[in-house]
Scaffold this active site. Structure first.
Site, mmCIF file in Angstrom:
data_model
loop_
_atom_site.group_PDB
_atom_site.id
_atom_site.type_symbol
_atom_site.label_atom_id
_atom_site.label_comp_id
_atom_site.label_asym_id
_atom_site.label_seq_id
_atom_site.Cartn_x
_atom_site.Cartn_y
_atom_site.Cartn_z
ATOM 1 N N ARG A 123 -1.659 9.164 4.032
ATOM 2 C CA ARG A 123 -2.391 8.573 4.725
ATOM 3 C C ARG A 123 -2.904 7.885 3.540
ATOM 4 N NH1 ARG A 123 -4.450 11.545 8.614
ATOM 5 N NH2 ARG A 123 -6.787 11.180 7.990
ATOM 6 N N SER A 133 -11.418 -0.377 -14.341
ATOM 7 C CA SER A 133 -12.692 0.285 -13.543
ATOM 8 C C SER A 133 -11.913 1.477 -12.149
ATOM 9 C CB SER A 133 -12.584 -1.560 -12.348
ATOM 10 O OG SER A 133 -11.846 -1.069 -11.415
ATOM 11 N N ASP A 178 -17.983 7.725 2.329
ATOM 12 C CA ASP A 178 -17.539 7.759 3.865
ATOM 13 C C ASP A 178 -18.721 6.701 4.729
ATOM 14 O OD1 ASP A 178 -18.151 8.730 6.686
ATOM 15 O OD2 ASP A 178 -15.924 9.887 5.876
ATOM 16 N N TYR A 200 -19.375 18.042 4.043
ATOM 17 C CA TYR A 200 -19.147 17.402 3.697
ATOM 18 C C TYR A 200 -19.613 16.125 3.979
ATOM 19 C CZ TYR A 200 -15.685 13.363 4.319
ATOM 20 O OH TYR A 200 -15.031 11.872 4.423
ATOM 21 N N ALA A 234 -21.821 16.203 0.113
ATOM 22 C CA ALA A 234 -20.899 15.922 -0.895
ATOM 23 C C ALA A 234 -20.578 14.039 -0.995
ATOM 24 C CB ALA A 234 -20.019 16.734 -0.423
ATOM 25 N N LYS A 235 -20.244 13.729 0.005
ATOM 26 C CA LYS A 235 -19.759 12.191 0.039
ATOM 27 C C LYS A 235 -21.109 11.421 -0.364
ATOM 28 C CE LYS A 235 -15.774 11.756 1.279
ATOM 29 N NZ LYS A 235 -15.090 11.244 -0.174
#
Length: 252
Positions: free
Chosen positions: A22, A142, A148, A161, A164-165
């Site tokens: 992906r 870097s 997201d 989720y 967490a993001k």
């Protein structure tokens, strides 16, 4: 093509987590095509990563290798950073891409799900940054974190989720201060680029597309180009998160 940098003619080295499939695989190919040597971290996608490494090494000899590790095992993170830096004697970029993603309705969330989603999306990137920092500092390198758009506006049905993001976004800004001036830290926040691997019905996809000004999904290459830009072509940019979402984040 990327300039080799002040240390000589050797290629810059990029460590990309979750590189077997992906978005990770697309970024690995994009960084390699721009002139980097790449370390392809995977957990379960060993065969896919091995095939890609063979493909990339066929294009440019000794330019790609596979590093297999479970990033939820904190004791493995130092080994990952050491292997990446030791392969070609340098480490210029860390791309924190590996991520778990699945729905966790509030009433059904388990501690195990919390630990896995927080671990892959926040804890592992933090401690991998810690492990890689000495090598990145030596190269004035870097970090690029894959965040997201739902870090800003939580995705219904995915609270753990999303939390967490959001933490990863905060980490990006915080580490930009902690690691300055030697290491830049930025993030890319994709929108609808690849549909989830778990089932999503056509009606839900259409509903999402209706809220995107460009009226289409993005391509993995859109994210890869943004990551490459932040890694090598934005020397005065740090602590920023670039949304790659067709304008979706303009709306609630």
């Amino acid at each position: 093509m990327i300039e080799p940098g002040p240390a000589g003619g050797e290629a810059p080295v990029a460590l990309i987590t979750g590189a077997g499939r992906r978005l990770g695989a697309c970024m690995a190919r994009r960084f390699h095509g721009a002139g980097c040597n790449v370390v392809l971290h995977v957990r379960n996608s060993g065969p896919e990563a091995a095939a890609m490494a063979a493909e990339l090494n066929g294009l440019r000899a000794s330019s790609a290798l596979v590093c297999q590790a479970d990033l939820l095992d904190l004791s493995a993170l130092g080994n990952v950073a050491n292997e990446a830096a030791g392969a070609w004697g340098r480490l210029d970029v860390l791309v924190n891409n590996a991520s778990s993603f699945y729905p966790t309705p509030l009433e059904n969330v388990t501690e195990g799900q919390w630990e896995e989603l927080m671990g892959s999306n926040l804890k592992a990137p933090f401690f991998l940054c810690q492990a890689a920092a000495p090598f990145l500092r030596a190269r004035r390198g870097s970090v690029v974190n894959l965040i997201d758009i739902h870090a800003e506006r939580g995705l219904k049905g995915y609270p753990v989720y999303s939390i967490a993001k959001a933490g990863l976004a905060a980490m990006t800004r915080s580490l930009a201060k902690e690691l300055a001036p030697d290491i830049r830290v930025n993030g890319v926040a994709p929108g609808a680029v690849l549909w989830p691997e778990h089932d999503m019905d056509v009606a839900k996809q259409a509903e999402i597309l209706s809220r995107i000004p460009l009226q289409r999904t993005g391509e993995p290459e859109d994210v890869a180009r943004a990551a490459l830009f932040l890694a090598f072509e934005a020397p005065y940019v740090t602590g920023q998160i670039l949304s790659v979402d067709g304008g979706r984040s303009l709306f609630s």
